[in-house]
Design an enzyme around this catalytic site. Sequence first.
Site, PDB file in Angstrom:
ATOM      1  N   GLU A  59       5.759 -24.578  15.558  1.00  0.00           N
ATOM      2  CA  GLU A  59       5.217 -23.215  15.672  1.00  0.00           C
ATOM      3  C   GLU A  59       4.213 -23.136  16.825  1.00  0.00           C
ATOM      4  O   GLU A  59       4.217 -22.172  17.597  1.00  0.00           O
ATOM      5  CB  GLU A  59       4.551 -22.796  14.352  1.00  0.00           C
ATOM      6  CG  GLU A  59       4.038 -21.361  14.417  1.00  0.00           C
ATOM      7  CD  GLU A  59       3.187 -20.987  13.215  1.00  0.00           C
ATOM      8  OE1 GLU A  59       3.555 -21.329  12.074  1.00  0.00           O
ATOM      9  OE2 GLU A  59       2.149 -20.329  13.422  1.00  0.00           O
ATOM     10  N   SER A 107       7.547 -23.570   1.757  1.00  0.00           N
ATOM     11  CA  SER A 107       8.970 -23.805   2.021  1.00  0.00           C
ATOM     12  C   SER A 107       9.698 -24.386   0.810  1.00  0.00           C
ATOM     13  O   SER A 107      10.829 -24.845   0.942  1.00  0.00           O
ATOM     14  CB  SER A 107       9.132 -24.796   3.177  1.00  0.00           C
ATOM     15  OG  SER A 107       8.402 -24.405   4.278  1.00  0.00           O
TER      16      SER A 107
END
Length: 403
Positions: free
Chosen positions: A187, A379
Amino acid sequence: MDTKAFKRSLHHSENYFRKGFGHGDEVADQMQTEYNSGLIQEIRALNYTLTRGDVTIKLAEAFGFCWGVERAVAMAYETRQHFPTEQIWITNEIIHNPSVNQRLKEMNVAFIEVKNGDKDFSVVGQGDVVILPAFGASVQEMQLLNDKGCTIVDTTCPWVSKVWNTVEKHKRKDHTSIIHGKYNHEETVATSSFAGKYLIVLNLEQAEYVAHYILNGGNRDEFMAKFGRACSAGFEPDTDLDRIGIANQTTMLKGETEQIGKLFEHTMLKKYGPQALNDHFLSFNTICDATQERQDAMFKLVDEKLDVMVVIGGYNSSNTTHLQEIAVEREIPSYHIDSASRIGPGNRIEHKLLHGDMTVTENWLPAGPIVVGVTSGASTPDRSVEDTIERIFAIKSEPVLAY
Ligand code: SF4
């Protein structure tokens, strides 16, 4: 590259998709079947506490799949339905969860391999479909895939895109972006690709070093030895820290991001005075709600009396590691696992030490009545949490052998 103009033109391309394909209902049913959990629903309904025999499970009040992850996985499923025969690639793990990534492999979604530290895009051909994961992709990757004539399905979480817009604003105003994150996390790699000048700080300690440098100057070589891999090409600490803006990897500890923001605000205030502060410092709130909620719930959970804590999530998941950090700081025996299969056989657990290696702990569940705190990263599907809890119940229901 004019990253903003590139992104705008990409968004208008007929080969670029960042919304679903209209198969939402079917995919929702499929995901419900594969990832949801009856047991977790039951525990939620019981005010996040369930006792069976000697074991009391206390679940964090916010945990597991965030909406950004759910959206990304759903889009990947929809992509398979919409392009049933095309070659589909994904530039990275869709999210940091082994079972979800495995499921995508079973659906014939191929992952771009990393060779000698670089992703090997040579396998991707014109007309292939390429999915960008929830934490995004660098602008260079997007350009390469666009140039190759691929169909791009962009599942980047809107919270991550918000950070990209923030660093674009810094760039426009000729401010250096100070990004709170890990320089090699996907990211942050993506975010820095949209920035102009940037410097990535991992934690408050590094931020304090930079703040001290801004106020007092220092040894340039030492600075570059520390941040050489975490700054833009040609970065000059003596001139590029006059005007700064704050950005973050969305999964960092919220409190630390806030402290870093305040530290730099005070630093620039001290150096330039209140009248000129706005010319030297920019800050926008880019902390993701989901990360914040999971961390807040964890702080609440560790205030309870827990004998053991289990944190479930991918080993390369930043937000999961931060949850584990909170438990370790409170000195609660805490075990970070990436799936229930790490538990057993018997009273044994294979787990990852915080910032360390894998290890095995025998007899990790104490004898007698115990309270086990459980949480999971953004996640992690509920089904993994259920499997973990069932294994804990099973261990504690096994008869203790007397010798
Ligand atoms: S943790 Fe936040 S930024 Fe990351 S995918 Fe989830 S909602 Fe998006």
